[in-house]
Design a protein around this motif. Structure first.
Motif, PDB file in Angstrom:
ATOM      1  N   UNK A  80     -49.540  19.717 -24.617  1.00  0.00           N
ATOM      2  CA  UNK A  80     -49.935  20.062 -25.983  1.00  0.00           C
ATOM      3  C   UNK A  80     -50.648  21.411 -26.001  1.00  0.00           C
ATOM      4  N   UNK A  81     -50.355  22.186 -27.024  1.00  0.00           N
ATOM      5  CA  UNK A  81     -51.002  23.487 -27.179  1.00  0.00           C
ATOM      6  C   UNK A  81     -52.458  23.279 -27.586  1.00  0.00           C
ATOM      7  N   UNK A 109     -54.525  18.162 -37.271  1.00  0.00           N
ATOM      8  CA  UNK A 109     -53.901  18.934 -36.196  1.00  0.00           C
ATOM      9  C   UNK A 109     -53.511  18.032 -35.027  1.00  0.00           C
ATOM     10  N   UNK A 110     -54.324  17.039 -34.751  1.00  0.00           N
ATOM     11  CA  UNK A 110     -53.967  16.105 -33.674  1.00  0.00           C
ATOM     12  C   UNK A 110     -52.727  15.304 -34.039  1.00  0.00           C
ATOM     13  N   UNK A 111     -52.562  15.004 -35.321  1.00  0.00           N
ATOM     14  CA  UNK A 111     -51.340  14.318 -35.770  1.00  0.00           C
ATOM     15  C   UNK A 111     -50.101  15.190 -35.540  1.00  0.00           C
ATOM     16  N   UNK A 166     -53.825  19.662 -29.023  1.00  0.00           N
ATOM     17  CA  UNK A 166     -55.069  19.259 -28.375  1.00  0.00           C
ATOM     18  C   UNK A 166     -56.184  20.092 -29.004  1.00  0.00           C
ATOM     19  N   UNK A 167     -57.108  19.447 -29.706  1.00  0.00           N
ATOM     20  CA  UNK A 167     -58.096  20.159 -30.510  1.00  0.00           C
ATOM     21  C   UNK A 167     -59.493  20.038 -29.905  1.00  0.00           C
ATOM     22  N   UNK A 168     -60.136  21.190 -29.744  1.00  0.00           N
ATOM     23  CA  UNK A 168     -61.539  21.255 -29.336  1.00  0.00           C
ATOM     24  C   UNK A 168     -62.337  21.759 -30.532  1.00  0.00           C
ATOM     25  N   UNK A 169     -63.522  21.227 -30.737  1.00  0.00           N
ATOM     26  CA  UNK A 169     -64.279  21.596 -31.928  1.00  0.00           C
ATOM     27  C   UNK A 169     -65.668  22.098 -31.589  1.00  0.00           C
ATOM     28  N   UNK A 170     -66.135  23.038 -32.409  1.00  0.00           N
ATOM     29  CA  UNK A 170     -67.470  23.598 -32.257  1.00  0.00           C
ATOM     30  C   UNK A 170     -68.061  23.810 -33.640  1.00  0.00           C
ATOM     31  N   UNK A 205     -54.944  29.169 -29.568  1.00  0.00           N
ATOM     32  CA  UNK A 205     -55.219  29.520 -30.966  1.00  0.00           C
ATOM     33  C   UNK A 205     -56.628  29.072 -31.341  1.00  0.00           C
ATOM     34  N   UNK A 206     -57.313  29.902 -32.144  1.00  0.00           N
ATOM     35  CA  UNK A 206     -58.627  29.544 -32.671  1.00  0.00           C
ATOM     36  C   UNK A 206     -58.567  29.565 -34.191  1.00  0.00           C
TER      37      UNK A 206
END
Length: 235
Positions: free
Chosen positions: A2-3, A22-24, A28-32, A49-50
């Motif tokens: 996953x991107x 986005x996960x749907x 792969x999502x990282x959050x801050x 991507x950010x």
């Protein structure tokens, strides 16, 4: 695999909502929740991507964008703003973002913007089978290494800037309409306006023109678009 997408947004409700969507989509999502945390996560996780909010506690989104662009030239950056003023959009692009969206926004539109940006990233980072160099002295575009040179020195370009320069150098002397550049670079499904072309051209001029106010290489075709200058002895 996953991107990876890094989401930097201080409003918890918005951040969680966007992350779920986005996960749907398979990312792969990282959050801050702050600019500082976003920079630290980017250095740790190396996202492709950010999605970056402008209004953040501590370091604002403009400064985060500037830092990330210097650290990761090939990173795709989409900026979010709660304001509709053109100034915020233009400033975000000038600091190095690839696209912008005004809140509130439809998650489907954000997904489309991300997919459009993915295509630009892939176009820059996927190497072609054979070496191919476009020479327009004092410029050289190596489409195999995906590098751009001015007077034999490499010029760092964002993925969007690279695609624009490739379009110009493949069409020397041709007047390109803004709408044509928009379609060729951002894609048919892009939902933004053509001002994004002008800001990217302004940013390119700042990198390659001795006097960006009086451009020698990227000429303005008034009422239409832009043209890549080619010397008479090259024609």
């Amino acid at each position: 695999m996953a991107r990876k997408i890094l989401l930097v947004e201080d409003e918890d409700a918005i951040r969680k909502f966007v992350k779920i969507n986005l996960e749907r989509e398979g990312y792969q999502v990282f959050e801050a929740g702050s600019g500082e945390d976003g920079i630290d996560l980017a250095k740790k996780e190396h996202p492709e991507i950010v999605v970056l909010d402008i209004m953040l506690p501590g370091i604002d989104g403009f400064e985060v964008c500037r830092i990330l662009r210097q650290e990761f030239p090939d990173l795709g950056i989409i900026m979010l703003t709660a304001k509709a003023e053109d100034l915020d959009k233009i400033m975000g692009l000038q600091f190095g973002s690839d696209d912008y969206m005004t809140k509130p926004f439809n998650p489907t539109e954000l997904s489309l913007r991300i997919k459009s940006l993915e295509r630009r990233l892939d176009a820059k980072n996927t190497k072609v089978p054979q070496a191919s160099v476009i020479n327009h002295p004092p410029f050289e575009l190596d489409t195999y290494a995906r590098k751009f040179y001015y007077q034999s020195k490499e010029v760092e370009l964002t993925p969007t800037e690279y695609i624009i320069m490739k379009l110009f150098m493949e069409n020397p002397g041709k007047a390109l309409k803004r709408e044509e550049i928009l379609t060729r670079v951002w894609g048919n499904e892009y939902l933004g306006d053509s001002k994004i072309v002008d800001v990217n051209i302004r940013r390119l001029r700042s990198k390659i023109e001795q006097n960006p106010a009086k451009p020698r290489f990227i000429e303005t075709v008034w009422g239409m678009g832009y043209r890549w200058f080619i010397a008479e002895d090259e024609q």
